[in-house]
Scaffold this active site. Structure first.
Site, mmCIF file in Angstrom:
data_model
loop_
_atom_site.group_PDB
_atom_site.id
_atom_site.type_symbol
_atom_site.label_atom_id
_atom_site.label_comp_id
_atom_site.label_asym_id
_atom_site.label_seq_id
_atom_site.Cartn_x
_atom_site.Cartn_y
_atom_site.Cartn_z
ATOM 1 N N GLU A 134 9.190 -4.892 -0.623
ATOM 2 C CA GLU A 134 9.374 -6.365 0.234
ATOM 3 C C GLU A 134 8.055 -6.715 0.964
ATOM 4 O O GLU A 134 7.635 -7.827 1.577
ATOM 5 C CB GLU A 134 10.406 -6.302 1.009
ATOM 6 N N HIS A 186 7.776 0.054 -0.159
ATOM 7 C CA HIS A 186 8.273 -1.125 0.263
ATOM 8 C C HIS A 186 7.862 -2.384 -0.396
ATOM 9 O O HIS A 186 7.011 -3.212 -0.345
ATOM 10 C CB HIS A 186 7.642 -1.509 1.677
ATOM 11 N N CYS A 220 12.791 3.104 1.444
ATOM 12 C CA CYS A 220 12.207 3.821 2.218
ATOM 13 C C CYS A 220 13.270 4.436 3.078
ATOM 14 O O CYS A 220 14.178 5.321 2.641
ATOM 15 C CB CYS A 220 10.980 3.163 3.302
HETATM 16 N N1 GLN Z 1 10.141 7.697 8.404
HETATM 17 C C1 GLN Z 1 11.367 6.953 8.126
HETATM 18 C C2 GLN Z 1 12.463 7.747 8.443
HETATM 19 O O1 GLN Z 1 12.586 8.669 8.045
HETATM 20 C C3 GLN Z 1 11.304 5.931 7.316
HETATM 21 C C4 GLN Z 1 9.997 5.187 7.068
HETATM 22 C C5 GLN Z 1 10.041 3.702 6.566
HETATM 23 O O2 GLN Z 1 11.447 3.464 6.353
HETATM 24 N N2 GLN Z 1 8.929 3.011 6.388
HETATM 25 O O3 GLN Z 1 13.628 6.952 8.190
#
Ligand code: GLN
Length: 188
Positions: free
Chosen positions: A171, A169, A79
């Protein structure tokens, strides 16, 4: 094999719990002096990429980690971690490690679909549960970037040399196979 988990912000503890289950030694990277320790692979967790990018620079950790990634250190990024690795962010001039030649769109699913769960295929693994939280997706990849997973025609998983990046994710779900695949890559 020892893994370093970037622990400045975000969901790093969840990665550590997976490593505990797999019996893989790890430690946290919280400040520049932690980078003096030996490690073989790196995990970049989810969270807020702008905050993580800012802290990496302010704490003097950015250059050292960039060099390690450029020199081939295996990385698992989820992410916000995926955003840190993108060479380009759509509609945004910011760049962080920029070690995977791809364009990533942040918060790509909009507010309605900010968070969702699905099951989809990851190449070389099979069907895996995927939890998306204000997730990015990959808009475009350059040559050499291997697409590992797509959901609704959007790229959500890539591999580039020793770097694995996922928009979701792994994890947060009870499925250890993505981390296992990463450990295999890092041990090869
Ligand atoms: N929206 C977050 C970003 O732009 C990422 C979201 C996440 O890691 N769950 O960094």
């Amino acid at each position: 094999m020892t893994i370093a988990v970037l622990a400045l912000q975000g969901a790093f503890i969840e990665h550590e719990k997976v490593l505990d289950q797999l019996g893989i030694p790890y430690f946290e990277l919280r400040q520049a002096s932690d980078l003096d320790r030996d490690f073989d692979a790196l995990i970049l967790p989810g969270g807020e990429s702008t905050v993580q990018g800012k802290l990496l620079r302010e704490l003097g950790m950015y250059d050292n980690l960039l060099e390690k990634i450029q020199n081939g250190m295996p990385v698992l990024a989820t992410c916000a971690g995926m955003i840190l690795l993108a060479s380009e962010l759509e509609g945004d001039s910011a760049q962080h490690f920029a070690t995977i030649p791809m364009c990533v769109k942040r918060n790509a699913y909009g507010r309605q679909l900010g968070s969702f769960h699905t099951v989809s295929k990851v190449d070389g693994i099979g069907e895996v549960p995927m939890t998306f939280i204000r997730a990015p997706y990959v808009d475009q990849v350059s040559e050499g970037v291997e697409v590992l997973a797509t959901v609704d025609d959007k790229i959500v998983g890539v591999k580039y040399h020793n770097q694995l990046a996922f928009a979701f994710h792994p994890e947060l779900d009870d499925d250890l196979r993505i981390h296992q695949k990463f450990i295999e890559l890092a041990s090869a």
